[in-house]
Design an enzyme around this catalytic site. Sequence first.
Site, short mmCIF file in Angstrom:
data_model
loop_
_atom_site.label_atom_id
_atom_site.label_comp_id
_atom_site.label_asym_id
_atom_site.label_seq_id
_atom_site.Cartn_x
_atom_site.Cartn_y
_atom_site.Cartn_z
N GLU A 168 53.38 36.01 54.30
CA GLU A 168 54.11 35.59 53.11
C GLU A 168 55.51 35.26 53.58
O GLU A 168 56.20 36.09 54.13
CB GLU A 168 54.10 36.70 52.05
CG GLU A 168 54.56 36.21 50.69
CD GLU A 168 56.05 36.07 50.60
OE1 GLU A 168 56.52 34.95 50.32
OE2 GLU A 168 56.76 37.05 50.84
N CYS B 216 61.65 36.50 47.72
CA CYS B 216 60.93 35.26 47.98
C CYS B 216 60.50 34.60 46.67
O CYS B 216 60.29 33.40 46.62
CB CYS B 216 59.72 35.54 48.86
SG CYS B 216 58.70 36.88 48.25
#
Length: 519
Positions: free
Chosen positions: A283, A317
């Site tokens: 990720e 994020c």
Amino acid sequence: MAGGFRVTYATLAADPKMHEDYDAGIEKARAWLGQKHPFYVNGEPREGDGWHTEVSPIDSDVVLGEFATATRQDVKDAIAAAKDFAPIWDAMGYEKRAEILNKAADLMEEHRYWISALMAMEIGKNRLEAVGDVQESADLIRWNANEMLQNKGFRVPMQPLGDAGDYYDVMRPYGVWAVISPFNFPMALAAGPSSAALAAGNTVVFKPASQGAAVGHTLFELYRDAGLPAGAFHMVSGSGAVVGDEIANNPDVAGLTFTGSYEVGMKVYKEFAKDYPKPVICEMGGKNPTIVTKNADLDVASDGVWRSAFGLQGQKCSANSRVYVEREKYDEFVALLKSKTEALVIGIPLEKDVYLGPVINEAAAETYKEAVAEARKSGEVITGGEVLTDGDFARGNYLQPTVVTVPKDNWLFKRELFVPFVAVAPIDSLDEALPLANDTEYGLTAGFYSQDQAEVDRFCNEIQAGVIYINRRAGATTGAWPGAQPFGGWKGSGTTGKAAGGPYYVLQYMREQSRTVIG
């Protein structure tokens, strides 16, 4: 499961009892500070080749502790020990593994307030976000354990072919699984993947972020105190150049979960599998858009945007960093967002009324200054744009939450910044907004605000993001994981889900074996 007020990332406000418990947790966390902390290989403490001093981003005069730095040989030893114990851990069975993990979740919930306070001291999270991180980490562990229980270890019968016998399909662990976690979710992005790997029958070698080692140590202690065997979980602290490199290149590491930058993540993804295919879950960030149409509830939309843009100072994020607003509602939306942003409290995040603490380090502050300068040159700073240096602010990197408007082709709409900064632009229609929203190398999260069902349907079908939120006041592009939601990225944001949730996450830590037993 512990009682009391339950906080998740969908929680908008806390009750007085939570603040009382948190205040008590602060005192316990402070007693934890300033000590030396080894790492652990096979349950044995090691000191490696020296110590890294970690200071608080809240106040650079506060030493969190000294953390041992592992050598390459230490990491090799941890991987070898994990490999040796893997068959034993697998043979214990999914029910026993789930029992231990559920105990760890209970302990985490029991100790959530002092761990949350420690997290605030270590990375600057405010109260609700820190408690939410720890609470949802407990939920993630339970989710992964219970997926194994509900699916009975993922063993299913198959249709017989020919001779009478036993035909079935079973999911099996890989062996040694490594977890490399980031600073911004030091518990959730360690507990989520590590518990999935453990539940599936893998042993784990865990590397916390250097600014995150304190919380990483508490995870090790919770697993240990829950009865996790020493050979099942090894924690090695230290630099990415040594610890991370050995993990990524050691042939005995069978699977890897990495959360971090796009550059490092792609390097790991490309190089991890050398002699044969191996799974890697990455990720790697996002440049997450929100679209607000003329049919939106602007009060809800502006709340969702500021919460997603400025939670944890934009260091997520999934942070909302760009917003496209239909022109006829643009001025009204910007005015609302400006007034709400200016009402946010900046300060020491241990205090109950503070929403924004400091960014993690000076490099983040420099990124912020560069972005503000670009906005002033190419557009307008609607609010914010200043580094705070008065009083206590001088000992940390405290930044004003910032809203800007620049041309839609400006790099501020393209580059992930990881600071409290959001760019807003007017658009003429949804036809214009959707291609703009999708014009990014990332595809993690996206938000949408409209009361028109046809517009909602079109957004859902055309947006290129792994997780989307519609008309959500609690966050335009950020949200809760466990119990219902997977959290995975498209395109450059990653290969798949990063923490837990959904019916498929644990399966990523297992491989399929078809068995035919005749007679």
